[in-house]
Design a protein around this motif. Structure first.
Motif, PDB file in Angstrom:
ATOM      1  N   ALA A  25     -25.050  13.372  -8.853  1.00  0.00           N
ATOM      2  CA  ALA A  25     -24.880  14.024  -7.547  1.00  0.00           C
ATOM      3  C   ALA A  25     -25.029  12.989  -6.434  1.00  0.00           C
ATOM      4  O   ALA A  25     -25.948  12.175  -6.455  1.00  0.00           O
ATOM      5  N   ARG A  26     -24.105  12.988  -5.480  1.00  0.00           N
ATOM      6  CA  ARG A  26     -24.193  12.034  -4.373  1.00  0.00           C
ATOM      7  C   ARG A  26     -25.382  12.347  -3.467  1.00  0.00           C
ATOM      8  O   ARG A  26     -26.076  11.452  -2.996  1.00  0.00           O
ATOM      9  N   ARG A  27     -25.566  13.646  -3.200  1.00  0.00           N
ATOM     10  CA  ARG A  27     -26.654  14.062  -2.319  1.00  0.00           C
ATOM     11  C   ARG A  27     -27.125  15.439  -2.785  1.00  0.00           C
ATOM     12  O   ARG A  27     -26.476  16.448  -2.520  1.00  0.00           O
ATOM     13  N   ALA A  28     -28.228  15.488  -3.497  1.00  0.00           N
ATOM     14  CA  ALA A  28     -28.802  16.753  -3.962  1.00  0.00           C
ATOM     15  C   ALA A  28     -29.920  17.171  -3.012  1.00  0.00           C
ATOM     16  O   ALA A  28     -30.776  16.359  -2.664  1.00  0.00           O
ATOM     17  N   ARG A  29     -29.899  18.414  -2.603  1.00  0.00           N
ATOM     18  CA  ARG A  29     -30.898  18.917  -1.662  1.00  0.00           C
ATOM     19  C   ARG A  29     -31.302  20.342  -2.051  1.00  0.00           C
ATOM     20  O   ARG A  29     -30.471  21.133  -2.498  1.00  0.00           O
ATOM     21  N   PRO A  30     -32.581  20.692  -1.839  1.00  0.00           N
ATOM     22  CA  PRO A  30     -33.009  22.068  -2.149  1.00  0.00           C
ATOM     23  C   PRO A  30     -32.640  23.025  -1.024  1.00  0.00           C
ATOM     24  O   PRO A  30     -32.726  22.680   0.157  1.00  0.00           O
ATOM     25  N   LEU A  31     -32.199  24.198  -1.394  1.00  0.00           N
ATOM     26  CA  LEU A  31     -31.991  25.269  -0.427  1.00  0.00           C
ATOM     27  C   LEU A  31     -32.650  26.516  -1.023  1.00  0.00           C
ATOM     28  O   LEU A  31     -32.049  27.235  -1.808  1.00  0.00           O
ATOM     29  N   TYR A  32     -33.910  26.714  -0.663  1.00  0.00           N
ATOM     30  CA  TYR A  32     -34.697  27.795  -1.237  1.00  0.00           C
ATOM     31  C   TYR A  32     -34.306  29.142  -0.640  1.00  0.00           C
ATOM     32  O   TYR A  32     -33.603  29.222   0.362  1.00  0.00           O
ATOM     33  N   CYS A  33     -34.797  30.199  -1.282  1.00  0.00           N
ATOM     34  CA  CYS A  33     -34.578  31.529  -0.723  1.00  0.00           C
ATOM     35  C   CYS A  33     -35.385  31.668   0.567  1.00  0.00           C
ATOM     36  O   CYS A  33     -36.168  30.793   0.931  1.00  0.00           O
ATOM     37  N   SER A  34     -35.178  32.767   1.269  1.00  0.00           N
ATOM     38  CA  SER A  34     -35.802  32.938   2.571  1.00  0.00           C
ATOM     39  C   SER A  34     -36.030  34.417   2.836  1.00  0.00           C
ATOM     40  O   SER A  34     -35.734  35.271   1.993  1.00  0.00           O
ATOM     41  N   VAL A  35     -36.537  34.728   4.012  1.00  0.00           N
ATOM     42  CA  VAL A  35     -36.820  36.110   4.374  1.00  0.00           C
ATOM     43  C   VAL A  35     -36.347  36.369   5.803  1.00  0.00           C
ATOM     44  O   VAL A  35     -36.318  35.463   6.638  1.00  0.00           O
ATOM     45  N   ASP A  36     -35.954  37.608   6.059  1.00  0.00           N
ATOM     46  CA  ASP A  36     -35.571  38.040   7.400  1.00  0.00           C
ATOM     47  C   ASP A  36     -36.803  38.667   8.048  1.00  0.00           C
ATOM     48  O   ASP A  36     -37.235  39.762   7.643  1.00  0.00           O
ATOM     49  N   PRO A  37     -37.410  38.020   9.046  1.00  0.00           N
ATOM     50  CA  PRO A  37     -38.633  38.559   9.653  1.00  0.00           C
ATOM     51  C   PRO A  37     -38.423  39.867  10.407  1.00  0.00           C
ATOM     52  O   PRO A  37     -39.396  40.561  10.720  1.00  0.00           O
ATOM     53  N   GLU A  38     -37.164  40.215  10.671  1.00  0.00           N
ATOM     54  CA  GLU A  38     -36.914  41.509  11.305  1.00  0.00           C
ATOM     55  C   GLU A  38     -36.939  42.644  10.282  1.00  0.00           C
ATOM     56  O   GLU A  38     -37.033  43.817  10.652  1.00  0.00           O
ATOM     57  N   ALA A  39     -36.864  42.300   9.009  1.00  0.00           N
ATOM     58  CA  ALA A  39     -36.891  43.303   7.949  1.00  0.00           C
ATOM     59  C   ALA A  39     -38.250  43.379   7.253  1.00  0.00           C
ATOM     60  O   ALA A  39     -38.612  44.427   6.711  1.00  0.00           O
ATOM     61  N   TYR A  40     -39.001  42.264   7.268  1.00  0.00           N
ATOM     62  CA  TYR A  40     -40.292  42.216   6.587  1.00  0.00           C
ATOM     63  C   TYR A  40     -41.381  41.816   7.572  1.00  0.00           C
ATOM     64  O   TYR A  40     -41.357  40.712   8.116  1.00  0.00           O
ATOM     65  N   TYR A  41     -42.339  42.718   7.772  1.00  0.00           N
ATOM     66  CA  TYR A  41     -43.439  42.469   8.704  1.00  0.00           C
ATOM     67  C   TYR A  41     -44.579  43.431   8.382  1.00  0.00           C
ATOM     68  O   TYR A  41     -44.417  44.394   7.623  1.00  0.00           O
ATOM     69  N   ARG A  42     -45.721  43.160   8.973  1.00  0.00           N
ATOM     70  CA  ARG A  42     -46.895  43.999   8.749  1.00  0.00           C
ATOM     71  C   ARG A  42     -46.730  45.320   9.485  1.00  0.00           C
ATOM     72  O   ARG A  42     -46.372  45.342  10.657  1.00  0.00           O
ATOM     73  N   GLN A  43     -46.979  46.423   8.774  1.00  0.00           N
ATOM     74  CA  GLN A  43     -46.954  47.731   9.412  1.00  0.00           C
ATOM     75  C   GLN A  43     -48.156  48.531   8.941  1.00  0.00           C
ATOM     76  O   GLN A  43     -48.570  48.452   7.784  1.00  0.00           O
TER      77      GLN A  43
END
Length: 233
Positions: A25-43
């Motif tokens: 691979a010329r350039r390998a980089r991690p792209l991890y999963c993520s979260v939408d803070p508008e959908a997940y928050y403390r309630q």
């Protein structure tokens, strides 16, 4: 692989070097999963369960689920537990204090997390072997400020600091100690720290910015050091 300017991987850590040295691979980089803070928050809502788990059945995850949730449930009959997710075989011996939810639509995930005192993360064996491969559940629960109890795997501390942002367990004894011995204010501090870490590093906006940076770097490198692609086979 060597014909791509940029190779993205869900797994970071040592696999990055392997992709470049062994696979070209010329350039390998991690792209991890993520979260939408508008959908997940403390309630604020009533607590229904002491410990919960969300995930589809998997042969290589089930032994850990047995050890880290079902066994603590058997030891603590007064505790309230829940497992949400499909495809669990009928042969599983569910303790009577473990509630089963066969299907939980994504819009209900936030409420599910917020109804737990603690939530459990268990990692598939292939991800444990690779290391540095966080589940999206870690970020979802963290964004809800719910304290997470996780199995241990290489690279976990690159995303959360054990003992500050997340709790780790190697067996049922550890889980039972957290559930029955940890003060609620201490547990909530773990959840609050996790939310701060997630919002600071692991939202969809962070991943978009990383993607743009990776692409800009790859384009700049291509301009400065053009590489002739090999003939297609």
């Amino acid at each position: 692989i060597g014909r791509y300017d940029l190779y993205l991987t869900f797994t970071g850590g040592p696999i990055i070097e392997r992709l470049e040295t062994e696979f070209g691979a010329r350039r390998a980089r991690p792209l991890y999963c993520s979260v939408d803070p508008e959908a997940y928050y403390r309630q604020e809502q009533p607590t229904r369960w002491d410990l919960g788990y969300l995930g589809t059945y998997s042969d290589d995850r089930q032994p850990k689920l047995e050890e880290l949730l079902l066994e603590p449930a058997r030891r603590w009959p007064e505790g309230r537990f829940v497992v949400a997710g499909p495809q669990y075989p009928d042969s599983i011996d569910w303790p009577p204090n473990v509630e089963r939810i066969e299907h939980l639509p994504p819009p209900e995930h936030r409420s599910f997390y917020n109804a737990q005192r603690f939530t459990l993360n268990v990692t598939r064996e292939s991800m444990v072997a690779a290391g540095y491969a966080p589940s999206v559940r870690l970020f979802e629960a963290g964004a809800c400020a719910v304290p997470v109890i996780s199995d241990e795997w290489a690279g976990l501390d690159a995303f959360f600091q054990p003992g500050r942002d997340i709790l780790t367990a190697s067996g049922a004894d550890d889980v039972e100690r957290y559930l029955r011995g940890m003060a609620q204010e201490d547990a909530q501090l773990i959840g609050t720290n996790a939310r701060r870490r997630v919002l600071g590093k692991h939202t969809a906006a962070h991943r978009a910015a990383e993607m743009e940076r990776y692409w800009s770097e790859a384009q700049r490198e291509r301009t400065e050091s053009p590489v002739t692609a090999p003939e297609a086979l």
